[in-house]
Design a protein around this motif. Sequence first.
Motif, mmCIF file in Angstrom:
data_model
loop_
_atom_site.group_PDB
_atom_site.id
_atom_site.type_symbol
_atom_site.label_atom_id
_atom_site.label_comp_id
_atom_site.label_asym_id
_atom_site.label_seq_id
_atom_site.Cartn_x
_atom_site.Cartn_y
_atom_site.Cartn_z
ATOM 1 N N ILE A 166 0.813 -1.223 0.000
ATOM 2 C CA ILE A 166 0.000 0.000 0.000
ATOM 3 C C ILE A 166 0.844 1.270 0.000
ATOM 4 N N ALA A 167 2.145 1.122 0.224
ATOM 5 C CA ALA A 167 3.028 2.291 0.163
ATOM 6 C C ALA A 167 3.433 2.635 -1.270
ATOM 7 N N THR A 168 3.047 1.805 -2.236
ATOM 8 C CA THR A 168 3.377 2.059 -3.642
ATOM 9 C C THR A 168 2.359 3.032 -4.248
ATOM 10 N N PRO A 169 2.761 3.778 -5.267
ATOM 11 C CA PRO A 169 1.888 4.817 -5.852
ATOM 12 C C PRO A 169 0.519 4.306 -6.319
ATOM 13 N N LYS A 170 0.459 3.101 -6.824
ATOM 14 C CA LYS A 170 -0.808 2.565 -7.343
ATOM 15 C C LYS A 170 -1.915 2.591 -6.295
ATOM 16 N N PHE A 171 -1.558 2.467 -5.027
ATOM 17 C CA PHE A 171 -2.574 2.315 -3.983
ATOM 18 C C PHE A 171 -2.870 3.607 -3.219
ATOM 19 N N LYS A 172 -2.283 4.712 -3.656
ATOM 20 C CA LYS A 172 -2.582 5.979 -3.002
ATOM 21 C C LYS A 172 -4.055 6.331 -3.197
ATOM 22 N N ALA A 184 2.489 3.252 6.653
ATOM 23 C CA ALA A 184 2.083 2.892 5.288
ATOM 24 C C ALA A 184 0.664 3.364 4.997
ATOM 25 N N PHE A 185 -0.204 3.303 6.007
ATOM 26 C CA PHE A 185 -1.561 3.830 5.826
ATOM 27 C C PHE A 185 -1.514 5.326 5.518
ATOM 28 N N GLY A 186 -0.588 6.036 6.188
ATOM 29 C CA GLY A 186 -0.444 7.460 5.935
ATOM 30 C C GLY A 186 0.019 7.734 4.519
ATOM 31 N N THR A 187 0.980 6.960 4.043
ATOM 32 C CA THR A 187 1.484 7.110 2.683
ATOM 33 C C THR A 187 0.371 6.870 1.658
ATOM 34 N N ALA A 188 -0.479 5.898 1.947
ATOM 35 C CA ALA A 188 -1.579 5.551 1.036
ATOM 36 C C ALA A 188 -2.770 6.501 1.149
ATOM 37 N N LYS A 189 -2.748 7.348 2.185
ATOM 38 C CA LYS A 189 -3.891 8.237 2.463
ATOM 39 C C LYS A 189 -5.174 7.401 2.576
ATOM 40 N N VAL A 190 -5.156 6.508 3.544
ATOM 41 C CA VAL A 190 -6.235 5.545 3.736
ATOM 42 C C VAL A 190 -7.607 6.218 3.832
ATOM 43 N N ARG A 191 -8.601 5.595 3.234
ATOM 44 C CA ARG A 191 -9.990 6.044 3.295
ATOM 45 C C ARG A 191 -10.724 5.197 4.326
ATOM 46 N N VAL A 192 -11.330 5.826 5.317
ATOM 47 C CA VAL A 192 -11.945 5.063 6.403
ATOM 48 C C VAL A 192 -13.468 5.047 6.297
ATOM 49 N N GLN A 193 -14.057 3.955 6.760
ATOM 50 C CA GLN A 193 -15.508 3.761 6.741
ATOM 51 C C GLN A 193 -15.960 3.217 8.091
#
Length: 360
Positions: free
Chosen positions: A168-174, A208-217
Amino acid sequence: MKTIIAAAVFAATSSMAFAQLPPGYPATYQKIVDGAKKEGKLVIYGATDSKATQPLINDFKALYPGISVEYNDMNSTEVYNRFISEQAAGGATADAVWSSAMDLQLKLVQDGFGLAYKSVEASKIPGWAIYNDTAYGTTFEPAAIVYNKRLVTAAEVPRTHAEFAKLIATPKFKDKVTTYDIEKSGIGFMFMTQDAIDYPEFAALAQAFGTAKVRVQSSTGTMLERISSGENLIGYNVLGSYALVRAKTDPSLGVVLPKDYTLIMSRVLFINKGAKSPNAAKLWLDYMLSQRGQTVVANGSKLYAIRADVKGETTATDLIAEIGEKNIRPIAVGASTVAYLAPAKRMAFLKQWKETGGKK
């Protein structure tokens, strides 16, 4: 006259059917059955989807036809807040409380809201699933990684927590990663704090969640919908019981039970100490832990039965065989599970989560 006789016969037959004890139960259990019949109604607050709960309610009513069941479906935080507020106001509330937020359930019990009752079925479930003969684990459900099979390649699919963090730290998963909003979701907060305990590299995972800018639900259903549509590519700590069932009919969803360790949640049930229908609540608790009830859990509700002697589509036995016993991490129905609910500790954890990765 014939009508009166027929009605009398029907009433007697119904009474006999209701009075029949489950196989192997002691004769003294009849007092509980008779008491429940007089109460006539059971109110349950639960964080389990009504669709999954209905097979259990239907079977319970078939076993005890004299009891009506009112089931109130909420998310885990709503269950806790509604029960607490109604208790404070002194108004009507649940007879039995059943929720996936194990820590919140145990806090209610520790705060004195649970009725101590040794279930007839207690010996048939694991020792870690019982707390002071008051709170009982009823299911055996994994925390899973869920991904979109159309958009995440087989080579990318993570099999461990470390692989997930790296992916999830890779660009594809941002902007394409989702998990529970741990401020609003009781089960989400519990899963994440358990990760902090069980996973030595939790700080790197949070980063890694921060790098991915995780979306929370706040709900499992919303996460599954967004992963299926491709709006999100992958989800973390998704409730595996719901995900595995949906994946059987949704070709877009893939489910991973991490091979390094898989957290196991058990929906905790307790009887309200001030219940208006304590006997009916006892029948419900015993039914939920019985082989009959657990068979419905496995085949009707598909929530993963906790008893080892139950066969069906979703059982603890099959799950352990799939993951490996050494990789299973059951969250205990015990005092340790409540640790992060202490106000100072909760606030510190949420602050760290926001600073490192858990931003909306």
